[in-house]
Design a protein around this motif. Structure first.
Motif, short mmCIF file in Angstrom:
data_model
loop_
_atom_site.label_atom_id
_atom_site.label_comp_id
_atom_site.label_asym_id
_atom_site.label_seq_id
_atom_site.Cartn_x
_atom_site.Cartn_y
_atom_site.Cartn_z
N ALA A 1 6.13 16.94 14.53
CA ALA A 1 6.90 18.19 14.53
C ALA A 1 8.37 17.87 14.72
O ALA A 1 9.22 18.77 14.70
CB ALA A 1 6.41 19.10 15.66
N THR A 2 8.64 16.61 14.94
CA THR A 2 10.01 16.10 15.12
C THR A 2 10.94 16.70 14.07
O THR A 2 10.61 16.67 12.88
CB THR A 2 9.98 14.56 14.98
OG1 THR A 2 9.02 14.07 15.92
CG2 THR A 2 11.33 13.94 15.23
N PRO B 1 6.86 24.69 13.55
CA PRO B 1 6.46 25.65 14.59
C PRO B 1 6.40 27.09 14.09
O PRO B 1 5.57 27.87 14.55
CB PRO B 1 7.53 25.48 15.68
CG PRO B 1 8.53 24.52 15.18
CD PRO B 1 8.01 23.87 13.95
N GLY C 1 7.14 11.56 22.90
CA GLY C 1 7.56 12.75 23.64
C GLY C 1 6.87 12.82 24.99
O GLY C 1 5.64 12.64 25.06
N SER D 1 8.31 8.16 25.87
CA SER D 1 9.19 9.31 26.06
C SER D 1 10.37 9.17 25.09
O SER D 1 10.68 8.09 24.61
CB SER D 1 9.62 9.46 27.51
OG SER D 1 10.43 8.40 27.88
N CYS E 1 11.92 15.43 19.76
CA CYS E 1 13.01 15.67 18.81
C CYS E 1 14.25 14.89 19.21
O CYS E 1 15.35 15.20 18.77
CB CYS E 1 13.31 17.16 18.73
SG CYS E 1 11.91 18.12 18.13
N ALA F 1 13.83 27.42 14.95
CA ALA F 1 12.50 27.77 15.47
C ALA F 1 12.64 28.45 16.82
O ALA F 1 11.99 29.46 17.10
CB ALA F 1 11.65 26.50 15.59
N SER G 1 4.86 16.05 25.12
CA SER G 1 3.83 15.89 24.09
C SER G 1 2.75 14.92 24.56
O SER G 1 1.55 15.15 24.34
CB SER G 1 4.47 15.37 22.79
OG SER G 1 5.58 16.18 22.45
N ALA H 1 8.17 28.03 21.06
CA ALA H 1 8.31 27.01 20.01
C ALA H 1 7.72 25.70 20.48
O ALA H 1 6.98 25.02 19.75
CB ALA H 1 9.79 26.83 19.64
N VAL I 1 15.29 22.80 15.01
CA VAL I 1 14.75 23.16 16.32
C VAL I 1 15.38 24.48 16.77
O VAL I 1 14.68 25.38 17.24
CB VAL I 1 15.04 22.04 17.36
CG1 VAL I 1 14.67 22.48 18.76
CG2 VAL I 1 14.31 20.75 16.98
P1 ADP Z 1 11.13 14.16 24.73
O1 ADP Z 1 10.44 13.04 25.49
O2 ADP Z 1 11.92 13.67 23.56
O3 ADP Z 1 11.87 15.09 25.63
P2 ADP Z 1 8.98 16.08 24.72
O4 ADP Z 1 7.65 16.00 24.05
O5 ADP Z 1 8.99 15.92 26.22
O6 ADP Z 1 9.95 15.02 24.03
O7 ADP Z 1 9.68 17.46 24.42
C1 ADP Z 1 9.90 17.93 23.16
C2 ADP Z 1 9.59 19.41 23.13
O8 ADP Z 1 10.06 19.95 21.89
C3 ADP Z 1 8.10 19.70 23.19
O9 ADP Z 1 7.85 20.82 24.00
C4 ADP Z 1 7.76 19.99 21.74
O10 ADP Z 1 6.64 20.84 21.61
C5 ADP Z 1 9.01 20.68 21.25
N1 ADP Z 1 9.18 20.62 19.80
C6 ADP Z 1 8.76 19.64 18.98
N2 ADP Z 1 9.11 19.88 17.70
C7 ADP Z 1 9.77 21.05 17.71
C8 ADP Z 1 10.39 21.83 16.69
N3 ADP Z 1 10.37 21.43 15.41
N4 ADP Z 1 10.99 22.97 17.04
C9 ADP Z 1 11.01 23.35 18.34
N5 ADP Z 1 10.46 22.67 19.36
C10 ADP Z 1 9.83 21.52 19.04
#
Ligand code: ADP
Length: 424
Positions: free
Chosen positions: A316-317, A286, A362, A406, A264, A326, A365, A335, A323
């Motif tokens: 899910a972005t 979520p 992510g 990332s 996100c 959720a 992710s 979440a 965010v």
């Molecule tokens: P980044 O590299 O940008 O930090 P990550 O994948 O490490 O991305 O972390 C993002 C986190 O946010 C993950 O745990 C993911 O599951 C969570 N996430 C993604 N979409 C949502 C959403 N819509 N609401 C809440 N949490 C979310």
């Protein structure tokens, strides 16, 4: 042991850091293999460089040291000629470690009495001058890193940061010495060693500095730092070694792409919005995912209804407001977890339904998807954006390509670029 030597064996303290390091090494035209965790089974490698990705940045010191030494055991068993300890370019650590303790333990195991610390990454705005770290034009301690939830960096002096983490004296090779060239650096390191200084911070404000340093420290058994020093280091280590890198590896991997985004971050949000304008895209929510299995079923059904060869995205972005909403209903961890679980399951479904090229946005992710795809080794291919390469892996009977990005890496058209790089 291999019939040809592994030039450099690296231990990385987190997963995306390991990918970043591997990408930089591959820029030297060398073959690079990345292992997720310490490999089990016979210690063999046919790569020029091996990187073992751990997750020990904020683990308790003893555990971090034990895992790093297990990785080092493996790298020694494959016959690596030199070793690297990779941590973050902003020296993320607490006063108790883990940068210093892991370095000292690796030195003991390798029986060496001096190592260097070079976190500088000028391309990404991280520089070190007179032992002080800068992020862009700010001191590290004035940068947003001072508020990091796990490793707040409130001092910019790497000498002061490192000293409490190690048992032997800490010294500095400053920029003045570096401008004197390779010999000047080597002489300074020798003088410091004669004075009993085992842990040496290296200044570096640009790539020229790194080139001098890479050549100057190539004879050390252990070098530590961010990923940037690794490029000149492996260049120096490989000397005239001809490129062994396979650049056409992707040709055999079916062009059935899927983008999965769970990041996100600001840049990922732009990338998702841009890609969705001209490609099929499905949004995961979520709150729906947490209710019952229906939301996930819908996503699977949507995926199944798309032509396998078309570029498509499941994401899910979401914006910070969504965010927050959720998280306030489900809790922050839940979440995140429902999204990661959904992405993991969708990746498995996609694999079973013929998808072979995956782009994941992510850090967490990427970890979830890689685990779900049961991948334990990545071979590093072409770089899409600085620090984000295509990687190639085998899972079960399938060859797949994975790009793991990332949060803030890449520019707005990263997803399009990623798919395009493999068309060439
Ligand atoms: P980044 O590299 O940008 O930090 P990550 O994948 O490490 O991305 O972390 C993002 C986190 O946010 C993950 O745990 C993911 O599951 C969570 N996430 C993604 N979409 C949502 C959403 N819509 N609401 C809440 N949490 C979310």
């Amino acid at each position: 042991m291999n019939d040809r030597p592994v030039l450099l064996g690296a231990v990385a303290d987190d997963f995306t850091g390991a990918t970043d390091l591997a990408a930089l090494m591959a820029r030297a035209g060398l073959s690079v293999s990345l292992r997720i965790g310490v490999p089990k089974g016979d210690p063999v490698s046919d790569a020029d460089c091996e990187v073992v990705a751990l997750k020990i940045r904020t683990e308790p010191v003893q555990q971090a040291v034990a895992e790093a030494l297990a990785a080092l055991d493996w790298l020694q068993a494959i016959g690596a000629g030199a070793f690297f300890w990779k941590y973050c370019s902003t020296f993320d650590s607490t006063p108790t470690g883990n940068i210093g303790p892991v370095a000292e333990a690796m030195m003991a195991q390798l029986n060496c009495d001096q190592t260097v610390y070079c976190p500088s990454f000028p391309e990404n705005g991280r520089t070190v001058f007179q032992g002080h770290m800068f992020v862009g034009e700010e001191l590290l301690s004035d940068s947003p890193m001072r508020n990091h939830p796990l490793t707040p960096m409130t001092d910019s002096s790497l000498l002061r940061l490192l000293a409490p983490q190690v048992t032997k004296p800490v010294g500095l090779v400053n920029r003045r010495v570096i401008t004197g060239g390779i010999k000047s650096v080597q002489e300074r390191l020798q003088n410091l060693k004669d004075d009993g200084c085992q842990h040496i911070i290296l200044d570096a404000i640009n790539d020229d500095d790194l080139n001098v340093l890479g050549a100057a420290v190539a004879s050390l058994k252990l070098v530590t730092g961010g990923s940037a020093i690794a490029l000149p280091l492996v260049r120096a280590l490989s000397g005239a070694t001809a490129s062994r890198r396979e650049t056409t590896e992707h040709a055999a991997i079916e062009n059935t792409p899927l983008i999965l985004s769970g990041s996100c971050s600001a840049m990922t949000r732009k990338q998702v919005a841009r890609f969705a304008q001209s490609h099929a895209a499905f949004q995961l929510n979520p709150l729906d995912l947490a209710k019952d299995g229906n939301a996930l079923q819908q996503a699977k059904h949507w995926l199944g209804s798309q032509p396998p060869g078309s570029a498509k995205m499941i994401y899910a972005t979401a914006d910070p407001d969504e965010v927050k909403q959720a998280q306030s209903q489900l809790g922050r961890d839940k979440a995140g977890q429902v999204v990661e679980d959904a992405l993991a399951e969708l990746a498995q479904t996609a694999l079973q339904t013929g998808h072979r090229r995956f782009v994941v946005a992510g850090g967490e992710s990427s970890g979830a998807v890689t685990k779900a795809l049961a991948v334990d080794q990545l071979r590093i291919g072409k770089e899409i954006a600085p620090g984000v390469p295509w990687t190639f892996a085998r899972t079960g009977e399938f060859d797949i390509a994975l790009a793991l990005k990332s949060g803030n890496f890449g520019n707005e058209s990263f997803f399009e670029q990623a798919l395009e790089v493999l068309q060439r």
